[in-house]
Each structure stands twice: as C-alpha cells, then as structure tokens.
Design a protein around this motif. Structure first.
Motif, short mmCIF file in Angstrom:
data_model
loop_
_atom_site.label_atom_id
_atom_site.label_comp_id
_atom_site.label_asym_id
_atom_site.label_seq_id
_atom_site.Cartn_x
_atom_site.Cartn_y
_atom_site.Cartn_z
N ALA A 163 0.83 -1.21 0.00
CA ALA A 163 0.00 0.00 0.00
C ALA A 163 0.86 1.26 0.00
CB ALA A 163 -0.92 -0.01 1.22
N LEU A 164 1.89 1.26 0.83
CA LEU A 164 2.74 2.44 0.93
C LEU A 164 3.56 2.64 -0.35
CD1 LEU A 164 3.44 4.74 2.79
CD2 LEU A 164 5.22 3.33 3.83
N SER A 280 16.17 0.59 11.33
CA SER A 280 15.07 -0.36 11.44
C SER A 280 14.09 -0.23 10.28
CB SER A 280 14.30 -0.14 12.75
OG SER A 280 13.61 1.09 12.72
N GLY A 281 13.36 -1.30 10.03
CA GLY A 281 12.32 -1.27 9.01
C GLY A 281 11.23 -0.28 9.35
N ASN A 282 10.97 -0.11 10.63
CA ASN A 282 9.95 0.84 11.07
C ASN A 282 10.36 2.28 10.73
OD1 ASN A 282 7.39 0.82 12.20
ND2 ASN A 282 8.14 1.49 14.20
N ALA A 283 11.65 2.55 10.80
CA ALA A 283 12.14 3.90 10.47
C ALA A 283 11.92 4.20 8.99
CB ALA A 283 13.62 4.02 10.82
N VAL A 284 12.20 3.22 8.14
CA VAL A 284 11.99 3.41 6.70
C VAL A 284 10.51 3.65 6.42
CG1 VAL A 284 12.20 2.36 4.43
CG2 VAL A 284 13.99 1.99 6.14
N LEU A 285 9.67 2.82 7.01
CA LEU A 285 8.23 2.92 6.78
C LEU A 285 7.70 4.29 7.19
CD1 LEU A 285 5.67 0.14 7.40
CD2 LEU A 285 5.16 2.44 8.21
N HIS A 286 8.10 4.78 8.35
CA HIS A 286 7.58 6.06 8.83
C HIS A 286 8.22 7.26 8.11
CE1 HIS A 286 5.87 3.70 12.19
NE2 HIS A 286 4.93 4.63 12.11
N ALA A 287 9.43 7.08 7.60
CA ALA A 287 10.02 8.16 6.80
C ALA A 287 9.16 8.44 5.59
CB ALA A 287 11.44 7.77 6.36
N TRP A 288 8.68 7.37 4.96
CA TRP A 288 7.82 7.54 3.79
C TRP A 288 6.39 7.88 4.17
CZ3 TRP A 288 10.48 2.76 1.29
CH2 TRP A 288 11.52 3.19 0.47
N ALA A 289 5.87 7.22 5.21
CA ALA A 289 4.46 7.43 5.58
C ALA A 289 4.22 8.85 6.08
CB ALA A 289 4.03 6.41 6.63
#
Length: 369
Positions: A163-164, A280-289
């Motif tokens: 989705a992202l 972390s994977g969470n950091a990548v996800l929130h950078a984009w989100a």
C-alpha cells in the motif's frame, strides 16, 4: 494531470468534501492510537494504519483527481449525487470496524476502485493514456486493501508495504508534476525563469529505479541496498533539478519540496537498513508514511485549495504553523526510533495539529464557515 485550474463555474467541488474527510481521518488515525484505543477486534496499530493508509490518502486522491480531471480532460464536472455517494462509501469504510469489521477492507478497496474507474474513463476518453499509470497504482493500493482478509498475520507487513509503495508511486507521479509546475509559476510571478528540465531519458530511468527499489522493498527481497542507493541518487537529482532553494521565501512551496525530498531520504534509509547498518524497518516505513505521504498530502491539499479560491500563493493565518508542525512530524518519529525518551506521541501530536490547523486555516474555501 495538473494541480487543477480555476473551477469557479463548477457547482460541486470534490476537494471540499474529500479534503475535509481526509483531514478528519488523519486526526482520527492518531488520536485513538495515542490513547491506546481501537474498535473491538482491532489493535490500535491496525486502526492507525487503516485510517491513514487506506482512509486519509485515498480521500486526498479523490479530492485532488476528481477536482483536476474535468479541466485536464476537458470533461464535465462530477455530479453532486455521484460525489455524495462516493463520500458515503468512504464513510462506510471508516464505520465498518465498529460494526462489521470483515467488510472494512472490501469497502475501502471499492472506494479506491471507484475513483480509479472514473480516472480511467476520463483519461482514456481524453486520449491522455500517459495517466494510466495513476490508475494502475490506485488498483495496486486497492489490492493491498482488499487483501486484508486473504493474508495471515505473517503477511500484514507485506500488505502495508504494498500500500505504501503504491502511495509513494502516486506521489512521485503527481507531486513530481505539481512541485516543478508550482515552482515555475511562482518564479514567473516574480519575474524569474525556471531552469532547464531533465531529459526524458533521465526521468524514465528515475521512475524505473524507483519501481525496482519499491518492488524489492515490498517483497523484502535480496539486493535492496544497491538498487535503493541508485534510486535515491536519481530521485535526489530529480528533486534538485527543480531548484527548491529558489522558492525558500514561500513556505507553501518549501513544504511540498521537503515532502518530496523524503522519497530519496527514505531510499537512503532503506539502503542502510538492507546493508545491516542499524536502521530499522519501522524507520523506513515512517520516513515515507509521515515524511512523504502525510506531508505531501497536506501540502498538495493546501495548494489546491488556494488555487481553487484564486489565491495560489497566499498564506492564510495559521498556514505557516500548519506547515511547521507537519514538517516536524517525520523527523520526530524517526528520532523516537533511536531515542527512548522521545516517545512517538510527540510526532503524533504534531501530525494531528497540522491537519487541524489545515481545517482552521482553509475553513472558508472548504465551506466550513
């Protein structure tokens, strides 16, 4: 697809309905999460992603595309009945978690597909086949939404990444035209010329590298580090070619450029993550989100509202505070990944405040007062 020209003759303006819904979804996506609350049978984190990824962003897309399409395709405005029906479908998707959770994902997917269908019909009718990529990305987003009931708990991350990735692609396509167009218009207003455009071959290479990097990230496949690095360099070059520093005096455009800059920044973070360098994977996800999708949604919404009200480069009271709090959300969220005392709630508060300030600053053109 343009940013949407003057539509003063239009009785019904889709952005008024869907931008308000998007802003409310953005706030509703973080407020219960801050309190640890969620509908029965759904975790706070699941509610958070459902409201933001499958609620806020599709509403922004609906408001933007359905407002811009009539002018860009020289077709009739959307009817009031259609817009109200579409808004009711969106609201039904947000209400389902409280009554019939199993219907949440299909209804959210149905809303996205309805918007994609309208876009497909209009662009094909106008012969604007280059816009089909927007339709395909929206179909991918709808697929990610609909797959909720088909994927088990182990594949939840795959669904969210798909989705992202689709939303980042939409930002790259649409904001990649809006940002340089608005920059050129602003410079022309001040008697300046924008620089030369990048060759089409470079734009194609940048797009293909981004597709490859996001595809590997979505599947969590091997080889992400070098592909993400190449994509980061090409996307950063694309962004710098727009010369964002030339509009540093106008906060509204700075916000749009900063939001786009999170695409190469996120790719850079993913390069470090894939190379095992402590990201972390969470950091990548929130950078984009938060950095790309959230901030760009806010910047594009504000830009379209100003343009539709014939005040393209105005700065309503509260708009600067809106942009500052929006810009702070992503860095604060990333810092919370590496600093235990800095709780994610600080980022969430900035995020919620930014969208509330948007509603307050643009309440008149949005029809709220």
């Amino acid at each position: 697809m343009t940013a949407g020209g003057d539509c003063s003759a239009c009785t019904h303006r889709p952005f008024r309905i869907f931008f308000v819904l998007a802003a409310l979804a953005a706030v509703a996506g973080v407020a219960p999460w801050l309190a640890g609350l969620s509908p029965a049978g759904m975790t706070a984190a699941a509610w958070h992603s459902q409201m933001l990824v499958f609620g806020m962003m599709p509403a922004v897309m609906a408001g933007f595309l359905l407002t811009a399409l009539p002018r860009s395709t020289r077709s009739a405005p959307m009817s009031r009945a259609f817009l109200l029906s579409l808004a009711a479908l969106w609201l039904a998707g947000r209400a389902m978690p409280f009554c019939y959770p199993a219907f949440t994902a299909p209804i959210a997917a149905g809303f996205i597909l309805c918007v994609a269908g309208v876009v497909a019909v209009r662009v094909i009718g106008a012969g604007a086949l280059r816009e089909i990529k927007i339709v395909l990305l929206m179909v991918a987003l709808a697929g990610a939404s609909a797959s909720e009931t088909a994927l088990d708990a182990l594949a939840v991350g795959l669904r969210l990444r798909l989705a992202l990735a689709a939303e980042i692609g939409l930002v790259a396509v649409i904001a990649g035209r809006v940002a340089p167009a608005l920059t050129a218009a602003y410079l022309a207003l001040h008697g300046q010329e924008c620089g030369p455009r990048l060759p089409r071959a470079f734009e194609a290479a940048a797009a293909l590298s981004l597709v490859a990097a996001l595809g590997l990230w979505t599947c969590d496949a091997a080889g992400q580090a070098p592909v993400s690095l190449v994509a980061a360099v090409l996307q950063a070059t694309r962004w710098l070619a727009w010369r964002p520093w030339r509009v540093a005096h106008y906060a509204g455009l700075v916000a749009v450029h900063l939001a786009y800059a999170w695409i190469p920044l996120g790719l850079g973070l993913n390069t470090l993550r894939a190379a095992g360098l402590g990201v972390s994977g969470n950091a990548v996800l929130h950078a984009w989100a938060a950095g790309t999708v959230g901030a760009m949604c806010l910047g594009v919404m504000a830009s379209m509202v100003r343009r539709q009200s014939r005040q393209a480069f105005s700065s309503p009271a509260g708009s600067r505070a809106m942009l500052v709090t929006s810009a702070a959300a992503a860095p604060l969220r990333l810092l919370s990944e590496v600093s235990a005392p800095l709780h994610p709630s600080y980022a969430a508060l900035c995020w919620g405040a930014a969208f509330l300030l948007f509603l307050a600053a643009y309440r008149r053109p949005l029809g709220l007062s």
